[in-house]
Design a protein around this motif. Structure first.
Motif, PDB file in Angstrom:
ATOM      1  N   THR A  47       0.823  -1.201   0.000  1.00 25.02           N
ATOM      2  CA  THR A  47       0.000   0.000   0.000  1.00 25.02           C
ATOM      3  C   THR A  47       0.861   1.257   0.000  1.00 25.02           C
ATOM      4  N   THR A  48       0.450   2.263  -0.735  1.00 23.80           N
ATOM      5  CA  THR A  48       1.125   3.558  -0.708  1.00 23.80           C
ATOM      6  C   THR A  48       0.884   4.208   0.646  1.00 23.80           C
ATOM      7  N   ILE A  49       1.934   4.741   1.229  1.00 23.19           N
ATOM      8  CA  ILE A  49       1.835   5.395   2.538  1.00 23.19           C
ATOM      9  C   ILE A  49       1.167   6.751   2.342  1.00 23.19           C
ATOM     10  N   PRO A  50       0.121   7.046   3.107  1.00 19.25           N
ATOM     11  CA  PRO A  50      -0.645   8.275   2.905  1.00 19.25           C
ATOM     12  C   PRO A  50       0.122   9.532   3.332  1.00 19.25           C
ATOM     13  N   THR A  51      -0.321  10.683   2.811  1.00 16.37           N
ATOM     14  CA  THR A  51       0.294  11.964   3.165  1.00 16.37           C
ATOM     15  C   THR A  51      -0.449  12.658   4.305  1.00 16.37           C
ATOM     16  N   VAL A  52      -1.474  12.024   4.834  1.00 16.49           N
ATOM     17  CA  VAL A  52      -2.167  12.515   6.030  1.00 16.49           C
ATOM     18  C   VAL A  52      -2.134  11.397   7.070  1.00 16.49           C
ATOM     19  N   ASP A  53      -2.154  11.762   8.322  1.00 14.31           N
ATOM     20  CA  ASP A  53      -2.106  10.789   9.412  1.00 14.31           C
ATOM     21  C   ASP A  53      -3.273   9.812   9.272  1.00 14.31           C
ATOM     22  N   THR A  54      -2.959   8.526   9.109  1.00 14.35           N
ATOM     23  CA  THR A  54      -3.954   7.502   8.818  1.00 14.35           C
ATOM     24  C   THR A  54      -3.709   6.299   9.722  1.00 14.35           C
ATOM     25  N   ILE A  55      -4.786   5.664  10.180  1.00 17.47           N
ATOM     26  CA  ILE A  55      -4.640   4.464  11.006  1.00 17.47           C
ATOM     27  C   ILE A  55      -3.841   3.419  10.239  1.00 17.47           C
ATOM     28  N   PHE A  56      -2.787   2.923  10.859  1.00 22.33           N
ATOM     29  CA  PHE A  56      -2.004   1.817  10.299  1.00 22.33           C
ATOM     30  C   PHE A  56      -2.722   0.548  10.719  1.00 22.33           C
ATOM     31  N   SER A  57      -3.304  -0.159   9.751  1.00 16.86           N
ATOM     32  CA  SER A  57      -4.199  -1.254  10.099  1.00 16.86           C
ATOM     33  C   SER A  57      -3.904  -2.535   9.328  1.00 16.86           C
ATOM     34  N   PRO A  58      -2.793  -3.203   9.667  1.00 15.70           N
ATOM     35  CA  PRO A  58      -2.541  -4.504   9.047  1.00 15.70           C
ATOM     36  C   PRO A  58      -3.701  -5.449   9.358  1.00 15.70           C
ATOM     37  N   GLY A  59      -4.051  -6.297   8.409  1.00 11.37           N
ATOM     38  CA  GLY A  59      -5.249  -7.106   8.588  1.00 11.37           C
ATOM     39  C   GLY A  59      -5.034  -8.600   8.751  1.00 11.37           C
ATOM     40  N   THR A  60      -3.776  -9.056   8.784  1.00 11.14           N
ATOM     41  CA  THR A  60      -3.529 -10.494   8.907  1.00 11.14           C
ATOM     42  C   THR A  60      -3.151 -10.820  10.348  1.00 11.14           C
ATOM     43  N   VAL A  61      -3.950 -11.647  10.984  1.00  9.62           N
ATOM     44  CA  VAL A  61      -3.708 -11.975  12.388  1.00  9.62           C
ATOM     45  C   VAL A  61      -2.530 -12.941  12.524  1.00  9.62           C
ATOM     46  N   ASP A  62      -1.630 -12.609  13.416  1.00  8.21           N
ATOM     47  CA  ASP A  62      -0.582 -13.540  13.844  1.00  8.21           C
ATOM     48  C   ASP A  62      -1.101 -14.221  15.112  1.00  8.21           C
ATOM     49  N   TYR A  63      -1.559 -13.400  16.063  1.00  9.74           N
ATOM     50  CA  TYR A  63      -2.269 -13.890  17.242  1.00  9.74           C
ATOM     51  C   TYR A  63      -3.114 -12.753  17.806  1.00  9.74           C
TER      52      TYR A  63
END
Length: 170
Positions: A47-63
């Motif tokens: 994903t392109t990193i946004p130029t405004v403060d955005t929630i960093f939300s990885p979606g793959t569960v490790d645990y």
């Protein structure tokens, strides 16, 4: 195990008035003070990193020991205590002078931030921020990310791009 032993011969009839019922009064919905509360989520997205403060939300569960994390919202604290929160991301190679930022929030309050300076030399850049946050049950903990210049993207490596939470104690 439930063992029912009548003191005489009994016949069970199909009658709504004859029933046996068990209700749970307490259980796993109550988190014990000594119980581990932890979650780690990763991403392989580029994903392109946004130029405004955005929630960093990885979606793959490790645990996620209590199902407390939601990619769009963050981590809902299930039991009060001190939590270690860690946000990490790495860009694919790019070369634009500016800044990459990672932040940790409790609700709308920034609890910690980290900035990496980028240059015009094409390279991969890493940003990592860690904080110990005193949180109450129901608080939302989350990470965010942004760039001030260019269009860098995440490198897509699972071990590089993650967010994690662990309860350290009271």
């Amino acid at each position: 195990t439930i063992d029912i032993r009548p003191n005489s011969a009994q016949t069970l009839i199909n009658d709504p008035g004859n029933k046996f019922q068990i209700q749970r009064l307490s259980g796993p919905a109550v988190v014990q003070a000594t119980e581990t509360v932890a979650a780690r989520y990763t991403t392989t997205n580029t994903t392109t990193i946004p130029t405004v403060d955005t929630i960093f939300s990885p979606g793959t569960v490790d645990y996620d020991t209590h199902g407390a994390y939601s990619a769009g919202t963050g981590f809902t604290v299930p039991v009060s205590g001190k939590y270690l929160v860690h946000v990490n991301y790495v860009t694919s190679s790019y070369g634009t002078a500016g800044f990459l930022v990672a932040r940790i929030y409790k609700g709308a309050t920034v609890m910690a931030a980290s900035t990496t300076v980028t240059t015009t030399t094409s390279a991969q850049y890493a940003v990592s921020v860690t904080a110990i946050v005193n949180a109450k049950a129901g608080d939302i903990l989350k990470g965010s990310y942004l760039t001030t210049a260019g269009t860098p993207a995440l490198d897509g490596v699972v071990s590089d791009n993650f967010i994690e939470f662990i309860r350290l104690g009271n």
